[in-house]
Structure formats: structure tokens, C-alpha cells
Write an enzyme that holds these catalytic residues in place. Sequence first.
Site, PDB file in Angstrom:
ATOM      1  N   LYS A  16       2.117  -4.706  -2.350  1.00 25.69           N
ATOM      2  CA  LYS A  16       2.130  -5.891  -1.485  1.00 25.69           C
ATOM      3  C   LYS A  16       1.314  -7.038  -2.096  1.00 25.69           C
ATOM      4  O   LYS A  16       1.760  -8.179  -2.083  1.00 25.69           O
ATOM      5  CB  LYS A  16       1.600  -5.555  -0.084  1.00 25.69           C
ATOM      6  N   ARG A 173      -3.308   8.455   5.245  1.00 26.11           N
ATOM      7  CA  ARG A 173      -2.883   7.087   5.563  1.00 26.11           C
ATOM      8  C   ARG A 173      -1.369   6.987   5.627  1.00 26.11           C
ATOM      9  O   ARG A 173      -0.825   6.275   6.471  1.00 26.11           O
ATOM     10  CB  ARG A 173      -3.397   6.108   4.508  1.00 26.11           C
TER      11      ARG A 173
END
Length: 220
Positions: A16, A173
Site C-alpha cells: 500500500k 493480523r
Amino acid sequence: MEKYNLILLGPPGAGKGTHAEALKREFNVEHISTGDMLRAAVRGGTELGKLAQEYMNAGALVPDEVVIGIVRDRLIATRPERVLFDGFPRTPAQAEALEQVCLQVGLPRAIVIYLEVSDDEVVSRLSGRLQCHNCAKIYNTRYDQIEAGSECPACEGEVYQREDDKAEAIRQRLRVYREQTAPLFDYYRYRGPLVEVRAEGSTIEALSAEVVAAVRGAAD
Ligand SMILES: [Zn+2]
């Protein structure tokens, strides 16, 4: 493009930050990374920052009201014209709250970009990730001649592996991410525009070009 914000989504390790840089260059949007914003709030020791830290230390997602409070404070403080949200929102509740905050501060609606990356690829990428203690620059043992404890080439600070980049924390996560974001994609598929890009199996430059082209396509 002038009439859109951008929202860049994808699992941890999807690239990202890198693709956000390309989008920023191409579309002149202000880049807001909630990860950086959260860490800044934690470092600053604000009330919201302290709360956020407890969740991050446990490998859990920071609750909506805490994240949104931090995002709202940031938008009100700097009043950007168009924004690239990076890694946010993560839930339909956050998406709705973000829409409200954007309306309040006069920001347009968003094109949502989803970077799809397999779990194995994420674990492989992130377990090699190192960060400089001093300047926060990110390195990767896969691409850079560097290891934990080395000197940062940029500032000579010490590079280290963040707690949340250790393999066990990454898997945790990912589990949390997939579970919590599934309803978010249903939400954006319904509302649109949502573009999905498979962000692996090619060079970073080629993938960034694909992301930019996908956004142009959605804006037309
Ligand atoms: Zn450094």
C-alpha cells in the site's frame, strides 16, 4: 479525477505504501496513512494514542471510535482538498463514519482500490521487513543489503524488526484482517466504485502502473 478521494485497501504487506506513492504523484492527492497516524498518536502519548497502543501491542485492530477520532482530528487540522486514505477504513462502520467526516469537511466521495495478495506472499514479504528507529524508513531483507541491527543507509540510525512484523504477529493480523474486512468489500461492491488489482507476481513499477490505470478507468 478532480472529484474523487481515493481509498487504498489490502492486507498488511500488500504494498500500500509503495502504490500510494505512485497514486500521489499521479493524482496529486494528500496521502493519509492511518498506520503512520496511529503510530504518531502513540508516540505523542495522546489519550487516543495510548488507547490505540494497547490494541496494537496485542496484535488486535484498534477500535473504530479510536481510529475515527484520530482521522477526524487530522482532517480538521489540515483541511486537505482531496485525500488518499491508506489502509482505512477496515469495517463498514468505519466506512460510514468516514463518509460522514468527509461530508463535514467538504471532501468528495472515493474510488476504492483493493490490492489482493495471497497470505503466503504476505508472510514472506513482511517477515523480511525492517524499519529504522530514527527516520522510520522501511527496508526489506529481500531487496536491500540489510539485516536487523544494521545501520540505516539514509540516516545511520539502527534498523530493527517491528513487533508487528514477526511471523506469528503477521498470521494473527491476516486472520483478523480477512475476518473483519469481508463485510467491508460487500459494502463497497454495492456502493462502488471499487477496483481490484492483484498486487503480486510482477515488478513493483508494473504493479503501480496497473493500479494507476485501474483508477483512471474507474474515474471515467
Ligand atoms: Zn534512518
